[in-house]
Design a protein around this motif. Structure first.
Motif, PDB file in Angstrom:
ATOM      1  N   VAL A  47      58.164  -7.173 -48.291  1.00 34.05           N
ATOM      2  CA  VAL A  47      58.202  -6.337 -49.574  1.00 34.05           C
ATOM      3  C   VAL A  47      57.897  -7.333 -50.617  1.00 34.05           C
ATOM      4  CG1 VAL A  47      60.311  -5.574 -50.973  1.00 34.05           C
ATOM      5  CG2 VAL A  47      60.525  -5.448 -48.821  1.00 34.05           C
ATOM      6  N   ALA A  48      57.241  -6.510 -51.645  1.00 31.87           N
ATOM      7  CA  ALA A  48      56.634  -7.278 -52.815  1.00 31.87           C
ATOM      8  C   ALA A  48      56.761  -6.483 -53.932  1.00 31.87           C
ATOM      9  CB  ALA A  48      54.982  -7.600 -52.503  1.00 31.87           C
ATOM     10  N   GLY A  49      57.316  -7.205 -54.897  1.00 33.06           N
ATOM     11  CA  GLY A  49      57.519  -6.531 -56.364  1.00 33.06           C
ATOM     12  C   GLY A  49      58.397  -5.636 -56.255  1.00 33.06           C
TER      13      GLY A  49
END
Length: 113
Positions: A47-49
């Protein structure tokens, strides 16, 4: 993410058997061999941002047969492996008296973007 209801039947199409998502209609006559499948898990692994970038998906394929299904199970493992699915579990469901088919369970994992 891949639409598994379309993706899995395309992978297994060379087998020439019925491939059914999540069960077999109760009132339908069952062929000697058929395959059912379902997704049993989908969890984020990257998960990113706040956005899910990569998902680990676990797929269960059930081989139903009233004849020897060893070669069919081997063919499924080969086709799924070629499609970049990794087999993580395989076992026979106990046979229940009165049932018409034996059941081999195969589980595969893959990462989906």
């Amino acid at each position: 993410m891949k639409d598994l209801m379309n993706h899995i039947p395309i992978i297994l199409e060379p087998l020439g058997l019925p491939i059914i998502f999540n069960g077999f209609p109760k009132d339908s006559e069952k062929p000697n061999q058929f395959i059912t499948f379902l997704e049993i898990s989908a969890k984020p692994i990257f998960v990113a941002g706040g956005n899910e970038i990569e998902t680990e998906r676990i797929i269960q394929i059930n081989v139903w047969s009233n004849i020897n299904y060893h070669q069919l199970a081997e063919s499924i493992k080969h086709l799924m492996g070629n499609a970049e699915f990794e087999r993580i579990l395989e076992y026979d469901e106990p046979y229940i008296a009165g049932e018409s088919h034996y059941n081999r369970v195969l589980q595969f994992v893959f990462c989906d973007e």
